[in-house]
Design a protein around this motif. Structure first.
Motif, PDB file in Angstrom:
ATOM      1  N   GLN A  83       0.827  -1.202   0.000  1.00 51.59           N
ATOM      2  CA  GLN A  83       0.000   0.000   0.000  1.00 51.59           C
ATOM      3  C   GLN A  83       0.867   1.261   0.000  1.00 51.59           C
ATOM      4  OE1 GLN A  83      -3.585   0.734   0.329  1.00 51.59           O
ATOM      5  NE2 GLN A  83      -3.629  -1.246  -0.696  1.00 51.59           N
ATOM      6  N   SER A  86       2.147   1.879  -3.450  1.00 53.43           N
ATOM      7  CA  SER A  86       1.098   2.473  -4.276  1.00 53.43           C
ATOM      8  C   SER A  86       0.974   3.964  -4.000  1.00 53.43           C
ATOM      9  CB  SER A  86      -0.239   1.773  -3.994  1.00 53.43           C
ATOM     10  OG  SER A  86      -1.295   2.384  -4.699  1.00 53.43           O
ATOM     11  N   PHE A  87       1.081   4.314  -2.734  1.00 56.11           N
ATOM     12  CA  PHE A  87       1.018   5.730  -2.344  1.00 56.11           C
ATOM     13  C   PHE A  87       2.194   6.506  -2.936  1.00 56.11           C
ATOM     14  CE2 PHE A  87       2.135   9.147   0.625  1.00 56.11           C
ATOM     15  CZ  PHE A  87       0.940   9.850   0.679  1.00 56.11           C
ATOM     16  N   ASP A  90       2.085   7.139  -6.740  1.00 57.60           N
ATOM     17  CA  ASP A  90       1.141   8.191  -7.127  1.00 57.60           C
ATOM     18  C   ASP A  90       1.532   9.547  -6.557  1.00 57.60           C
ATOM     19  OD1 ASP A  90      -1.082   8.882  -8.609  1.00 57.60           O
ATOM     20  OD2 ASP A  90      -2.441   8.758  -6.899  1.00 57.60           O
ATOM     21  N   ASN A  93       1.473  12.878  -8.735  1.00 56.61           N
ATOM     22  CA  ASN A  93       0.148  13.483  -8.923  1.00 56.61           C
ATOM     23  C   ASN A  93      -0.280  14.256  -7.687  1.00 56.61           C
ATOM     24  OD1 ASN A  93      -0.005  12.269 -11.456  1.00 56.61           O
ATOM     25  ND2 ASN A  93      -0.929  10.399 -10.609  1.00 56.61           N
ATOM     26  N   GLY A 223     -14.715   7.235  -1.052  1.00 63.52           N
ATOM     27  CA  GLY A 223     -13.884   7.202  -2.247  1.00 63.52           C
ATOM     28  C   GLY A 223     -12.492   7.762  -2.025  1.00 63.52           C
ATOM     29  N   ILE A 224     -11.983   7.688  -0.780  1.00 63.57           N
ATOM     30  CA  ILE A 224     -10.653   8.191  -0.468  1.00 63.57           C
ATOM     31  C   ILE A 224      -9.610   7.191  -0.972  1.00 63.57           C
ATOM     32  CG2 ILE A 224      -9.101   8.962   1.365  1.00 63.57           C
ATOM     33  CD1 ILE A 224     -11.546  10.724   0.978  1.00 63.57           C
ATOM     34  N   LYS A 225      -8.597   7.693  -1.655  1.00 64.90           N
ATOM     35  CA  LYS A 225      -7.547   6.816  -2.165  1.00 64.90           C
ATOM     36  C   LYS A 225      -6.723   6.245  -1.016  1.00 64.90           C
ATOM     37  CE  LYS A 225      -5.554   7.692  -6.046  1.00 64.90           C
ATOM     38  NZ  LYS A 225      -4.723   8.255  -7.126  1.00 64.90           N
ATOM     39  N   TYR A 226      -6.155   5.058  -1.267  1.00 63.57           N
ATOM     40  CA  TYR A 226      -5.307   4.370  -0.288  1.00 63.57           C
ATOM     41  C   TYR A 226      -6.074   4.097   1.012  1.00 63.57           C
ATOM     42  CZ  TYR A 226      -2.504   7.335  -3.333  1.00 63.57           C
ATOM     43  OH  TYR A 226      -2.024   8.033  -4.411  1.00 63.57           O
ATOM     44  N   THR A 259      -6.511  15.250  -2.725  1.00 60.16           N
ATOM     45  CA  THR A 259      -6.947  14.372  -3.815  1.00 60.16           C
ATOM     46  C   THR A 259      -8.394  14.600  -4.228  1.00 60.16           C
ATOM     47  OG1 THR A 259      -7.546  12.610  -2.244  1.00 60.16           O
ATOM     48  CG2 THR A 259      -5.318  12.553  -3.187  1.00 60.16           C
ATOM     49  N   LYS A 260      -9.142  15.360  -3.441  1.00 58.16           N
ATOM     50  CA  LYS A 260     -10.536  15.643  -3.755  1.00 58.16           C
ATOM     51  C   LYS A 260     -10.713  17.134  -4.028  1.00 58.16           C
ATOM     52  CE  LYS A 260     -12.196  11.465  -3.239  1.00 58.16           C
ATOM     53  NZ  LYS A 260     -12.831  10.733  -4.353  1.00 58.16           N
TER      54      LYS A 260
END
Length: 346
Positions: A83, A86-87, A90, A93, A223-226, A259-260
């Motif tokens: 995880q 993955s963070f 990204d 971005n 819908g929060i990433k990670y 991210t939002k």
């Protein structure tokens, strides 16, 4: 005469307390891994006893348990690191979004306070240069902390093995400090200490698991990433009462902000974490952990501050069970009943 005896006894107790505190502070590099290993050994004791009841030798039982626990931790670390990767992948971005929000903040400050962007940037550069000038000192400290952590983690399995191997000898030697008439009472106290520690830590593991699931569901709904990484990270921090939930909630709020497009997602994260914390404090922990650790809030906060000051992060982890053990020991001695009453919840 009785008054003088009482004063003399109190002076001895105070002297012992002062000596113990000084020893815990100045010998923390030696004592911290031993105490931490002792708590871990108590948790592993039921499994070792079960294997020994199946005619497995004590040495082999301890080795099997330690190897299994180590492999399990490594597996969890691998899943956790996936995880994190993955963070990090990204991160460009996220970095661009942070830069965009930062520029918007500079514009807002410029419009509200009349400070130009160039003046703000020059001020921030000055702060960053001062920080970088002391970077070598911080790096040296970080390397020192890293080496201490590696040394600590290397010593814990060794101490755990030795404590579990010689546990009968340690108990027998401890009992010899008391008269034979007291042996039954002291042995009962040791059993209660073991049950208290096991009840607290096993219950805490269940609480962490439940909170991780609730946080994950909440963050996924938003819908929060990670979500899994953030939920697990914040759940693990709940081992630090009162402090962990605040620290653990900051990261998902920051991720939601960058991210939002709407601030309401961050507000939703705060709402979810508040709800989970409310459920944890009022329903989950009382039901799962039970009433074994009967400490009032003042005793818990004092324990966190005191043990955190003495041993840092390890002290924070061991603070609550240590205070519970102190209360239990004090309750078995008439002269220390007052301390148990002060620390108790009832």
């Amino acid at each position: 005469m009785k008054t003088f005896k009482r004063i003399d006894y109190s002076s001895k107790i105070l002297f012992i307390v002062v000596v113990v505190i000084l020893a815990l502070f100045f010998l923390k590099a030696l004592l911290a891994p031993i105490f931490f290993s002792a708590f871990i050994a108590v948790l592993l004791l039921p499994i070792c006893d079960k294997l020994e009841s199946w005619k497995v030798s004590r040495v082999l039982s301890i080795v099997l348990v330690l190897v299994t626990i180590t492999l399990t931790i490594l597996l969890l670390f691998y899943l956790f690191s996936a995880q994190i990767n993955s963070f990090l992948n990204d991160f460009p971005n996220i970095e661009s979004k942070i830069q965009e929000d930062f520029n918007h903040l500079l514009d807002t400050v410029s419009n509200w306070f009349g400070i130009s962007q160039s003046e703000q940037e020059n001020y921030l550069k000055k702060i960053s240069s001062n920080f970088m000038s002391s970077g070598g000192r911080y790096a040296t400290r970080a390397l020192g902390v890293t080496s201490d952590v590696i040394s600590f983690l290397g010593m814990v399995p060794i101490y755990c093995f030795l404590i579990l191997l010689y546990r009968d000898k340690f108990i027998k030697g401890f009992l010899q400090f008391f008269s034979k008439e007291k042996h039954k009472e002291i042995d009962n106290m040791l059993v209660q200490m073991k049950d208290t520690i096991q009840s607290y830590f096993f219950g805490l593991m269940k609480v962490v698991g439940i909170i991780a699931v609730l946080n994950t569901v909440g963050l996924l709904l938003l819908g929060i990433k990670y979500a899994v990484f953030l939920a697990l990270f914040s759940a693990l921090l709940t081992v630090l009462p009162y402090v962990g939930v605040v620290v653990g909630g900051l990261l998902p709020v920051m991720v939601a902000l960058v991210t939002k497009d709407s601030i309401w997602y961050a507000a939703g994260v705060v709402g979810i974490y508040w709800l989970v914390q409310f459920l944890e404090g009022n329903y989950i922990t009382p039901k799962v952990v039970g009433s074994e650790v009967k400490l009032n809030a003042m005793a818990v906060i004092f324990g966190l501050l005191a043990f955190g000051q003495l041993w840092g992060l390890i002290g924070l982890i061991l603070a609550v069970p240590s205070m519970a053990v102190i209360k239990l020991v004090c309750s078995h001695f008439d002269s220390l009943q007052g301390v148990a009453t002060i620390l108790g919840k009832d």
